[in-house]
Write a protein that holds these residues in place. Structure first.
Motif, PDB file in Angstrom:
ATOM      1  N   GLU A 199       0.814  -1.215   0.000  1.00  0.00           N
ATOM      2  CA  GLU A 199       0.000   0.000   0.000  1.00  0.00           C
ATOM      3  C   GLU A 199       0.855   1.276   0.000  1.00  0.00           C
ATOM      4  O   GLU A 199       0.413   2.322  -0.477  1.00  0.00           O
ATOM      5  N   GLN A 200       2.074   1.179   0.524  1.00  0.00           N
ATOM      6  CA  GLN A 200       2.955   2.339   0.533  1.00  0.00           C
ATOM      7  C   GLN A 200       3.658   2.549  -0.803  1.00  0.00           C
ATOM      8  O   GLN A 200       3.977   3.680  -1.180  1.00  0.00           O
ATOM      9  N   LEU A 201       3.884   1.469  -1.547  1.00  0.00           N
ATOM     10  CA  LEU A 201       4.724   1.540  -2.738  1.00  0.00           C
ATOM     11  C   LEU A 201       3.942   1.525  -4.053  1.00  0.00           C
ATOM     12  O   LEU A 201       4.469   1.941  -5.086  1.00  0.00           O
ATOM     13  N   VAL A 202       2.710   1.032  -4.026  1.00  0.00           N
ATOM     14  CA  VAL A 202       1.900   0.952  -5.245  1.00  0.00           C
ATOM     15  C   VAL A 202       0.675   1.842  -5.068  1.00  0.00           C
ATOM     16  O   VAL A 202      -0.076   1.692  -4.112  1.00  0.00           O
ATOM     17  N   GLN A 203       0.503   2.777  -5.987  1.00  0.00           N
ATOM     18  CA  GLN A 203      -0.598   3.737  -5.876  1.00  0.00           C
ATOM     19  C   GLN A 203      -1.943   3.032  -5.983  1.00  0.00           C
ATOM     20  O   GLN A 203      -2.172   2.237  -6.904  1.00  0.00           O
ATOM     21  N   PRO A 204      -2.878   3.332  -5.079  1.00  0.00           N
ATOM     22  CA  PRO A 204      -4.199   2.687  -5.127  1.00  0.00           C
ATOM     23  C   PRO A 204      -5.054   3.265  -6.245  1.00  0.00           C
ATOM     24  O   PRO A 204      -4.844   4.400  -6.686  1.00  0.00           O
ATOM     25  N   PRO A 205      -6.038   2.516  -6.730  1.00  0.00           N
ATOM     26  CA  PRO A 205      -6.922   3.028  -7.779  1.00  0.00           C
ATOM     27  C   PRO A 205      -7.802   4.172  -7.298  1.00  0.00           C
ATOM     28  O   PRO A 205      -8.299   4.954  -8.105  1.00  0.00           O
ATOM     29  N   GLN A 206      -8.029   4.255  -5.984  1.00  0.00           N
ATOM     30  CA  GLN A 206      -8.775   5.369  -5.408  1.00  0.00           C
ATOM     31  C   GLN A 206      -8.215   5.666  -4.025  1.00  0.00           C
ATOM     32  O   GLN A 206      -7.733   4.760  -3.338  1.00  0.00           O
ATOM     33  N   PRO A 207      -8.228   6.929  -3.601  1.00  0.00           N
ATOM     34  CA  PRO A 207      -7.624   7.293  -2.311  1.00  0.00           C
ATOM     35  C   PRO A 207      -8.218   6.503  -1.151  1.00  0.00           C
ATOM     36  O   PRO A 207      -9.423   6.273  -1.085  1.00  0.00           O
ATOM     37  N   GLY A 208      -7.336   6.071  -0.248  1.00  0.00           N
ATOM     38  CA  GLY A 208      -7.773   5.367   0.947  1.00  0.00           C
ATOM     39  C   GLY A 208      -8.075   3.900   0.762  1.00  0.00           C
ATOM     40  O   GLY A 208      -8.519   3.229   1.715  1.00  0.00           O
ATOM     41  N   ASP A 209      -7.849   3.372  -0.437  1.00  0.00           N
ATOM     42  CA  ASP A 209      -8.146   1.958  -0.679  1.00  0.00           C
ATOM     43  C   ASP A 209      -7.180   1.073   0.098  1.00  0.00           C
ATOM     44  O   ASP A 209      -6.065   1.478   0.438  1.00  0.00           O
ATOM     45  N   ARG A 210      -7.618  -0.133   0.383  1.00  0.00           N
ATOM     46  CA  ARG A 210      -6.799  -1.111   1.114  1.00  0.00           C
ATOM     47  C   ARG A 210      -6.577  -2.342   0.243  1.00  0.00           C
ATOM     48  O   ARG A 210      -7.325  -2.618  -0.699  1.00  0.00           O
ATOM     49  N   SER A 211      -5.572  -3.103   0.578  1.00  0.00           N
ATOM     50  CA  SER A 211      -5.316  -4.352  -0.140  1.00  0.00           C
ATOM     51  C   SER A 211      -6.353  -5.398   0.255  1.00  0.00           C
ATOM     52  O   SER A 211      -7.065  -5.253   1.254  1.00  0.00           O
ATOM     53  N   VAL A 212      -6.412  -6.479  -0.517  1.00  0.00           N
ATOM     54  CA  VAL A 212      -7.409  -7.526  -0.254  1.00  0.00           C
ATOM     55  C   VAL A 212      -7.143  -8.253   1.059  1.00  0.00           C
ATOM     56  O   VAL A 212      -7.993  -9.001   1.536  1.00  0.00           O
TER      57      VAL A 212
END
Length: 311
Positions: A199-212
């Motif tokens: 989550e720190q190194l790969v930009q999320p598709p939308q702000p505040g998103d979390r990994s699965v």
């Protein structure tokens, strides 16, 4: 021919260490009985790399001796036994080396190549189920493929501590093909550090998103947290036991834990008996919070029985 080794090279699929066309080999498999199970590795593997080739390690029927032990995925998923209905294993390799964000973009490109392979397999035998199992960033390939395959072509996806974002997964599951697929999201608090770094190194598709790793809430998905005692008891009752967690931090326990691959084999081969509804029944109402394992108070070891001699 229980197994085919395929790699994504740029925009096309090629056979691993063979000049034959993928299409010609796939045609020879159209009458093989049993499911197709596509297996894909995660970050840092690279086909034909002497130290990190997945076809010599986790995706091999007989893995070479490498420093890091890993069970053979094909063996534990029921291949190489000689049974006529064991199906077809597809070991799918891609270049997962380099910076994390570069590998993530390459995973999406490889997912479009995977989609082409899935469509070809589906056209050759539309009644044969095709499933996918992948670890870490390899899950990105199946998520991308859902946007490019025929509806109904891919049945079940098992994500083993996947490195991908929830919004991206939900969008794929809402696609035409995604609505006819099922996702089994394997998580563990052992993987929290890796989810956090992703989550720190790969930009999320939308702000505040979390990994699965934080779980997925969808009608055609279920999350199984395999370091949860309630979940382990439920899976043991339904399928088979999975070994207890031995570490606070581990990125690979979703397939190295004793019994885990045996459970996934059943999930892929018995979807009618092991439906998502049956899997949900008996699970805890909520997932454990991130870092709950890393910062948990150590449990005291059980005392030895009075008359037992310590060895």
């Amino acid at each position: 021919m229980p197994m085919i080794r395929i790699n994504a090279e740029g925009p096309r699929a090629v056979l691993h260490r063979s000049s034959r066309l993928v299409e010609s080999v796939l045609q020879q498999t159209q009458d093989i009985r049993g499911p197709v199970i596509i297996m894909t590795h995660g970050y840092k593997y690279m086909p034909d790399n002497s130290a990190t080739c997945p076809h010599r390690h986790i995706l091999a029927l007989r893995p070479r001796a490498l420093p890091d032990y890993s069970p053979s995925w094909p063996q534990h998923l029921g291949f190489g036994s000689g049974f006529t209905d064991e199906g077809l294993a597809v070991a799918f390799g891609w270049n997962a080396r380099g910076p994390l964000w570069t590998a993530q973009r390459r995973a999406q490109s490889a997912g479009r190549v995977l989609a082409d392979v899935i469509n070809k397999l589906h056209r050759l035998n539309p009644d044969r189920p095709i499933h996918f199992i992948g670890h870490s960033m390899g899950v990105e390939l199946a998520i991308e493929a859902l946007h490019h395959i025929c509806p109904g072509a891919l049945k079940r996806i098992i994500s083993m501590t996947g490195a991908t974002y929830r919004a991206r997964v939900l969008a794929a599951l809402a696609s035409e093909a995604g609505r006819r697929s099922e996702l089994i999201n394997i998580t563990s608090r052992e993987n929290d550090l890796f989810d956090f770094l992703y989550e720190q190194l790969v930009q999320p598709p939308q702000p505040g998103d979390r990994s699965v790793g934080a779980g997925i809430d969808a009608e055609n998905a279920v999350t199984l947290q395999i370091d949860c005692n309630t979940t382990l008891a439920h899976l043991s009752h339904m399928i088979a036991p999975i070994g207890q967690s031995q570490r606070r931090v581990c990125h690979w326990s979703s397939y190295t834990r004793p019994g885990a691959l045996r459970v996934y084999n059943a999930l892929l081969r018995e979807p009618q008996r092991l439906s998502l509804a049956a899997l949900r029944h008996g699970l805890p109402n909520a997932h454990a919070h991130r870092w709950s394992r890393l910062f948990a108070t150590p449990k005291p070891r059980a005392l030895l029985p009075f008359a037992q001699k310590a060895s």
